[in-house]
Write a protein that holds these residues in place. Sequence first.
Motif, PDB file in Angstrom:
ATOM      1  N   ARG A 147      10.103   8.690  -3.921  1.00 24.57           N
ATOM      2  CA  ARG A 147      10.188  10.005  -3.280  1.00 24.57           C
ATOM      3  C   ARG A 147       8.798  10.491  -2.869  1.00 24.57           C
ATOM      4  O   ARG A 147       8.607  10.990  -1.751  1.00 24.57           O
ATOM      5  CB  ARG A 147      10.832  11.003  -4.235  1.00 24.57           C
ATOM      6  CG  ARG A 147      10.985  12.372  -3.647  1.00 24.57           C
ATOM      7  CD  ARG A 147      11.790  13.274  -4.577  1.00 24.57           C
ATOM      8  NE  ARG A 147      11.974  14.549  -3.963  1.00 24.57           N
ATOM      9  CZ  ARG A 147      11.657  15.707  -4.533  1.00 24.57           C
ATOM     10  NH1 ARG A 147      11.180  15.731  -5.745  1.00 24.57           N
ATOM     11  NH2 ARG A 147      11.847  16.833  -3.897  1.00 24.57           N
ATOM     12  N   ARG A 148       7.807  10.344  -3.755  1.00 23.65           N
ATOM     13  CA  ARG A 148       6.442  10.752  -3.416  1.00 23.65           C
ATOM     14  C   ARG A 148       5.919   9.958  -2.220  1.00 23.65           C
ATOM     15  O   ARG A 148       5.282  10.500  -1.333  1.00 23.65           O
ATOM     16  CB  ARG A 148       5.523  10.566  -4.631  1.00 23.65           C
ATOM     17  CG  ARG A 148       5.676  11.650  -5.680  1.00 23.65           C
ATOM     18  CD  ARG A 148       4.584  11.563  -6.733  1.00 23.65           C
ATOM     19  NE  ARG A 148       4.583  10.300  -7.457  1.00 23.65           N
ATOM     20  CZ  ARG A 148       5.335  10.037  -8.517  1.00 23.65           C
ATOM     21  NH1 ARG A 148       6.160  10.958  -8.975  1.00 23.65           N
ATOM     22  NH2 ARG A 148       5.264   8.860  -9.122  1.00 23.65           N
ATOM     23  N   TYR A 149       6.218   8.663  -2.186  1.00 25.27           N
ATOM     24  CA  TYR A 149       5.776   7.812  -1.085  1.00 25.27           C
ATOM     25  C   TYR A 149       6.393   8.279   0.232  1.00 25.27           C
ATOM     26  O   TYR A 149       5.705   8.412   1.247  1.00 25.27           O
ATOM     27  CB  TYR A 149       6.137   6.357  -1.358  1.00 25.27           C
ATOM     28  CG  TYR A 149       5.827   5.435  -0.209  1.00 25.27           C
ATOM     29  CD1 TYR A 149       4.522   5.028   0.043  1.00 25.27           C
ATOM     30  CD2 TYR A 149       6.831   4.980   0.634  1.00 25.27           C
ATOM     31  CE1 TYR A 149       4.229   4.186   1.097  1.00 25.27           C
ATOM     32  CE2 TYR A 149       6.545   4.141   1.701  1.00 25.27           C
ATOM     33  CZ  TYR A 149       5.241   3.745   1.926  1.00 25.27           C
ATOM     34  OH  TYR A 149       4.959   2.929   2.974  1.00 25.27           O
ATOM     35  N   VAL A 150       7.694   8.526   0.223  1.00 26.67           N
ATOM     36  CA  VAL A 150       8.384   8.958   1.448  1.00 26.67           C
ATOM     37  C   VAL A 150       7.850  10.310   1.909  1.00 26.67           C
ATOM     38  O   VAL A 150       7.656  10.537   3.099  1.00 26.67           O
ATOM     39  CB  VAL A 150       9.915   9.003   1.219  1.00 26.67           C
ATOM     40  CG1 VAL A 150      10.632   9.689   2.361  1.00 26.67           C
ATOM     41  CG2 VAL A 150      10.456   7.604   1.011  1.00 26.67           C
ATOM     42  N   MET A 151       7.597  11.204   0.970  1.00 26.60           N
ATOM     43  CA  MET A 151       7.068  12.524   1.330  1.00 26.60           C
ATOM     44  C   MET A 151       5.694  12.388   1.994  1.00 26.60           C
ATOM     45  O   MET A 151       5.411  13.057   2.977  1.00 26.60           O
ATOM     46  CB  MET A 151       6.952  13.398   0.085  1.00 26.60           C
ATOM     47  CG  MET A 151       8.279  13.690  -0.563  1.00 26.60           C
ATOM     48  SD  MET A 151       9.126  15.033   0.171  1.00 26.60           S
ATOM     49  CE  MET A 151       8.856  16.272  -1.033  1.00 26.60           C
ATOM     50  N   LYS A 152       4.845  11.506   1.440  1.00 27.86           N
ATOM     51  CA  LYS A 152       3.514  11.317   2.023  1.00 27.86           C
ATOM     52  C   LYS A 152       3.608  10.688   3.405  1.00 27.86           C
ATOM     53  O   LYS A 152       2.933  11.097   4.330  1.00 27.86           O
ATOM     54  CB  LYS A 152       2.660  10.424   1.120  1.00 27.86           C
ATOM     55  CG  LYS A 152       2.180  11.082  -0.124  1.00 27.86           C
ATOM     56  CD  LYS A 152       1.380  10.088  -0.957  1.00 27.86           C
ATOM     57  CE  LYS A 152       1.084  10.623  -2.330  1.00 27.86           C
ATOM     58  NZ  LYS A 152       0.454   9.598  -3.187  1.00 27.86           N
ATOM     59  N   PRO A 193       0.816  -1.206   0.000  1.00 28.90           N
ATOM     60  CA  PRO A 193       0.000   0.000   0.000  1.00 28.90           C
ATOM     61  C   PRO A 193       0.854   1.263   0.000  1.00 28.90           C
ATOM     62  O   PRO A 193       1.940   1.304   0.565  1.00 28.90           O
ATOM     63  CB  PRO A 193      -0.820  -0.109   1.287  1.00 28.90           C
ATOM     64  CG  PRO A 193      -0.227  -1.216   2.075  1.00 28.90           C
ATOM     65  CD  PRO A 193       0.658  -2.005   1.182  1.00 28.90           C
ATOM     66  N   GLY A 194       0.340   2.277  -0.651  1.00 29.49           N
ATOM     67  CA  GLY A 194       1.063   3.536  -0.747  1.00 29.49           C
ATOM     68  C   GLY A 194       1.774   3.691  -2.071  1.00 29.49           C
ATOM     69  O   GLY A 194       2.210   4.782  -2.425  1.00 29.49           O
ATOM     70  N   PHE A 195       1.908   2.607  -2.806  1.00 30.79           N
ATOM     71  CA  PHE A 195       2.599   2.665  -4.087  1.00 30.79           C
ATOM     72  C   PHE A 195       1.634   2.400  -5.247  1.00 30.79           C
ATOM     73  O   PHE A 195       2.035   1.906  -6.291  1.00 30.79           O
ATOM     74  CB  PHE A 195       3.743   1.638  -4.133  1.00 30.79           C
ATOM     75  CG  PHE A 195       4.946   2.059  -3.346  1.00 30.79           C
ATOM     76  CD1 PHE A 195       5.880   2.922  -3.873  1.00 30.79           C
ATOM     77  CD2 PHE A 195       5.123   1.601  -2.052  1.00 30.79           C
ATOM     78  CE1 PHE A 195       6.986   3.315  -3.148  1.00 30.79           C
ATOM     79  CE2 PHE A 195       6.228   1.987  -1.307  1.00 30.79           C
ATOM     80  CZ  PHE A 195       7.163   2.841  -1.859  1.00 30.79           C
ATOM     81  N   GLU A 196       0.356   2.744  -5.068  1.00 31.21           N
ATOM     82  CA  GLU A 196      -0.618   2.534  -6.128  1.00 31.21           C
ATOM     83  C   GLU A 196      -0.297   3.355  -7.366  1.00 31.21           C
ATOM     84  O   GLU A 196      -0.643   2.977  -8.478  1.00 31.21           O
ATOM     85  CB  GLU A 196      -2.034   2.888  -5.646  1.00 31.21           C
ATOM     86  CG  GLU A 196      -2.570   1.969  -4.579  1.00 31.21           C
ATOM     87  CD  GLU A 196      -2.095   2.320  -3.179  1.00 31.21           C
ATOM     88  OE1 GLU A 196      -1.596   3.435  -2.950  1.00 31.21           O
ATOM     89  OE2 GLU A 196      -2.215   1.451  -2.302  1.00 31.21           O
ATOM     90  N   ASP A 197       0.364   4.505  -7.167  1.00 30.94           N
ATOM     91  CA  ASP A 197       0.707   5.365  -8.301  1.00 30.94           C
ATOM     92  C   ASP A 197       2.142   5.137  -8.776  1.00 30.94           C
ATOM     93  O   ASP A 197       2.711   5.985  -9.447  1.00 30.94           O
ATOM     94  CB  ASP A 197       0.502   6.829  -7.932  1.00 30.94           C
ATOM     95  CG  ASP A 197       1.386   7.278  -6.777  1.00 30.94           C
ATOM     96  OD1 ASP A 197       1.932   6.405  -6.070  1.00 30.94           O
ATOM     97  OD2 ASP A 197       1.524   8.496  -6.577  1.00 30.94           O
ATOM     98  N   PHE A 198       2.722   3.979  -8.445  1.00 30.40           N
ATOM     99  CA  PHE A 198       4.106   3.672  -8.834  1.00 30.40           C
ATOM    100  C   PHE A 198       4.230   3.666 -10.349  1.00 30.40           C
ATOM    101  O   PHE A 198       3.439   3.062 -11.058  1.00 30.40           O
ATOM    102  CB  PHE A 198       4.528   2.312  -8.276  1.00 30.40           C
ATOM    103  CG  PHE A 198       5.953   1.947  -8.606  1.00 30.40           C
ATOM    104  CD1 PHE A 198       6.994   2.489  -7.885  1.00 30.40           C
ATOM    105  CD2 PHE A 198       6.238   1.077  -9.646  1.00 30.40           C
ATOM    106  CE1 PHE A 198       8.306   2.167  -8.178  1.00 30.40           C
ATOM    107  CE2 PHE A 198       7.546   0.750  -9.949  1.00 30.40           C
ATOM    108  CZ  PHE A 198       8.577   1.290  -9.215  1.00 30.40           C
ATOM    109  N   ASP A 199       5.233   4.374 -10.838  1.00 31.09           N
ATOM    110  CA  ASP A 199       5.500   4.440 -12.275  1.00 31.09           C
ATOM    111  C   ASP A 199       6.836   3.778 -12.526  1.00 31.09           C
ATOM    112  O   ASP A 199       7.871   4.245 -12.051  1.00 31.09           O
ATOM    113  CB  ASP A 199       5.523   5.901 -12.736  1.00 31.09           C
ATOM    114  CG  ASP A 199       5.737   6.045 -14.223  1.00 31.09           C
ATOM    115  OD1 ASP A 199       5.659   5.032 -14.942  1.00 31.09           O
ATOM    116  OD2 ASP A 199       5.969   7.180 -14.671  1.00 31.09           O
ATOM    117  N   ILE A 200       6.831   2.702 -13.295  1.00 30.23           N
ATOM    118  CA  ILE A 200       8.053   1.922 -13.516  1.00 30.23           C
ATOM    119  C   ILE A 200       9.086   2.718 -14.313  1.00 30.23           C
ATOM    120  O   ILE A 200      10.275   2.453 -14.237  1.00 30.23           O
ATOM    121  CB  ILE A 200       7.726   0.576 -14.192  1.00 30.23           C
ATOM    122  CG1 ILE A 200       8.841  -0.421 -13.925  1.00 30.23           C
ATOM    123  CG2 ILE A 200       7.497   0.731 -15.679  1.00 30.23           C
ATOM    124  CD1 ILE A 200       8.448  -1.852 -14.160  1.00 30.23           C
TER     125      ILE A 200
END
Length: 138
Positions: A71-76, A56-63
Motif C-alpha cells: 500500500r505504501r509503495y502504491v501510494m508513493k 526498487p521502491g520496496f526497500e522498506d518492505f516488512d514481511i
Amino acid sequence: MFGLGAGEIAIIVVLAVILWGPDKLPELARKTARLIHFLRQVANNAQVTVRNELGPGFEDFDITDPKGSVRRYVMKQGGLDGVEDLVQTLRDATAEIDEAAADIRRSIDIDGDGVISPEEAKAAGLEVPGAPFDTEAT
C-alpha cells in the motif's frame, strides 16, 4: 520472556532436569539456541530475498505487514502521499457534522427523553407528516 513468570520458568527447568538429566541439559540448551539462530537467519534471508525480487521502491518492505508495504509503495508511485491527510480531514469534518446534528437533536428534544415527539418537532418548526397508515382500516 514469552509471557512466562518466574514460577513457570522454574517448573520448566525442574522438569527438564528430571526428563533429560543435568548432564544432557547443557547440550540441549546449545541445540535449542542453534535452532533459534537458524530460524532467525531463515526469516531474515526470506525478507531480503523478497525485497530483492520486488525491486526498487520496496526497500522498506516488512514481511510481517506485506499489505501495508504494498500500500505504501502504491501510494508513493501514484502520487497519493497526501491521501491519508485527506482521509483524516474528512473524518474530522464528519465528527464535526455528527456533533452539530447531536446538538440540534438535543435542542429539539424538549423533555430530554432522547426521542423527538411530533409535538416537539412542531414546536421547533419542523413539518410533521401525517399518520403512516389509515387508522380507520384497522
